[in-house]
Design an enzyme around this catalytic site. Structure first.
Site, PDB file in Angstrom:
ATOM      1  N   ARG A  20      53.425  70.502 -48.359  1.00  0.00           N
ATOM      2  CA  ARG A  20      54.648  69.739 -48.073  1.00  0.00           C
ATOM      3  C   ARG A  20      54.367  68.548 -47.166  1.00  0.00           C
ATOM      4  NH1 ARG A  20      58.657  73.272 -45.363  1.00  0.00           N
ATOM      5  NH2 ARG A  20      56.784  74.279 -44.623  1.00  0.00           N
ATOM      6  N   ASN A  38      59.292  74.429 -50.173  1.00  0.00           N
ATOM      7  CA  ASN A  38      58.705  75.643 -50.720  1.00  0.00           C
ATOM      8  C   ASN A  38      59.784  76.438 -51.429  1.00  0.00           C
ATOM      9  OD1 ASN A  38      56.152  75.139 -49.702  1.00  0.00           O
ATOM     10  ND2 ASN A  38      56.450  76.372 -47.867  1.00  0.00           N
TER      11      ASN A  38
END
Length: 91
Positions: A20, A38
């Site tokens: 990320r 996620n």
């Protein structure tokens, strides 16, 4: 400039490896808006919004990901531009 939006579902070893935060940095370098998060199934979901070339570069980059990731598959789906400005990693 017309903006294109795509939603990506990235699978493999992509959680717990900085994916990320890597995506956030890469998107900012490319000038792509959107977000990354996620998912409960272990995948990563990403919305990329921007010019055609910039979005394609982001999609290509996501196929590799950060050094610790092992990307198995990147599914690309057309998406609606949700108006996001900037790019952020979401929880």
């Amino acid at each position: 400039m017309e903006r294109r939006a795509v939603r990506l579902r990235i699978t493999g070893i992509v959680q717990g490896v900085g994916y990320r935060y890597w995506a956030e940095r890469r998107a900012r370098e490319l000038g792509v808006d959107g977000w990354v998060r996620n998912c409960p199934d272990g995948s990563v979901e990403l919305l990329a919004i921007g010019g055609e070339i910039e979005v394609e570069r982001m999609v290509d980059a996501c196929r590799g990901g950060p050094p610790a990731a092992t990307v198995q598959l990147v599914q690309t789906l057309a998406a609606d531009d949700d108006g996001t400005v900037g790019f952020q990693a979401r929880a």
